[in-house]
Design a protein around this motif. Structure first.
Motif, PDB file in Angstrom:
ATOM      1  N   ILE A  86       0.838  -1.203   0.000  1.00 24.24           N
ATOM      2  CA  ILE A  86       0.000   0.000   0.000  1.00 24.24           C
ATOM      3  C   ILE A  86       0.874   1.255   0.000  1.00 24.24           C
ATOM      4  O   ILE A  86       0.569   2.225  -0.699  1.00 24.24           O
ATOM      5  CB  ILE A  86      -0.987  -0.013   1.184  1.00 24.24           C
ATOM      6  N   THR A 120       0.826   3.891  -3.065  1.00 24.73           N
ATOM      7  CA  THR A 120       0.565   5.312  -2.821  1.00 24.73           C
ATOM      8  C   THR A 120       1.655   6.170  -3.451  1.00 24.73           C
ATOM      9  O   THR A 120       1.358   7.167  -4.129  1.00 24.73           O
ATOM     10  CB  THR A 120       0.471   5.580  -1.308  1.00 24.73           C
ATOM     11  N   TYR A 152      -7.183   3.004  -7.308  1.00 25.00           N
ATOM     12  CA  TYR A 152      -6.369   2.944  -6.088  1.00 25.00           C
ATOM     13  C   TYR A 152      -7.139   2.223  -4.981  1.00 25.00           C
ATOM     14  O   TYR A 152      -6.606   1.319  -4.335  1.00 25.00           O
ATOM     15  CB  TYR A 152      -5.975   4.357  -5.653  1.00 25.00           C
ATOM     16  N   VAL A 155      -6.222  -1.317  -3.084  1.00 24.71           N
ATOM     17  CA  VAL A 155      -6.033  -1.426  -1.637  1.00 24.71           C
ATOM     18  C   VAL A 155      -6.965  -2.484  -1.049  1.00 24.71           C
ATOM     19  O   VAL A 155      -6.537  -3.318  -0.236  1.00 24.71           O
ATOM     20  CB  VAL A 155      -6.244  -0.057  -0.949  1.00 24.71           C
TER      21      VAL A 155
END
Length: 170
Positions: free
Chosen positions: A85, A89, A129, A133
């Motif tokens: 993650i 990011t 995104y 996740v």
């Protein structure tokens, strides 16, 4: 002792560079192939019979830059020991402005656009995104369950072997 440690660090560094370069080659090849196929399909759907060499070179440059960003975020070359993650990011933060800049450069985006188009573009980016996740959390949880079950089975097996050995000694 320090010489051995230094030698090991050098070898790990070389291994990380080699791994990153192999990752770059794979990511670049896949990205360029798929994007070129999509561009050709879009051109055919619009009735265009040709694709400019300039656009193909820009697409090539875009894929190379995106691959560098991807490898920087997901290889062990720069971000050692970071979570998926965190890496995702960093990738998304670096990739979004690069993508927008390249899309203007390639002529895919024109002018300033309007709020609806920008919301759709950024919303798609954010949604991808969030999906990544969530999938990571689900896969990580499932993998954790499997590993825990395997560990318990291994511990039970070792415990049984130990008890059998203890009975054999007495």
């Amino acid at each position: 002792m320090n010489e051995a440690r230094d030698k090991q660090k050098k070898e790990m560094g070389r291994a990380n560079v080699k791994s990153a370069l192999l990752m770059f080659r794979m990511v670049f090849t896949i990205a360029f192939t798929w994007l070129m196929l999509l561009v050709l399909l879009m051109a055919a759907a619009r009735g265009n019979e040709s694709l400019s060499v300039g656009f193909a070179l820009k697409l090539l440059a875009f894929c190379a830059g995106a691959s560098v960003i991807f490898c920087g975020a997901f290889s062990e070359l720069i971000l050692k020991g970071k979570s998926f993650i965190f890496r995702l990011t960093i990738f998304m933060i670096a990739f979004l402005p690069f993508e927008v800049t390249c899309f203007y450069w390639m002529g895919i985006f024109e002018g300033s656009g309007n709020a609806v188009l920008w919301l759709l573009f950024v919303g798609t980016f954010v949604l991808s995104y969030v999906i990544s996740v969530v999938l990571d959390r689900v896969v990580f949880a499932k993998r954790g369950e499997v590993y825990t079950q395997q560990l318990i089975a291994y511990q039970n097996e070792r415990r049984q072997e130990y008890e059998n050995d203890q009975q054999g000694i007495s």
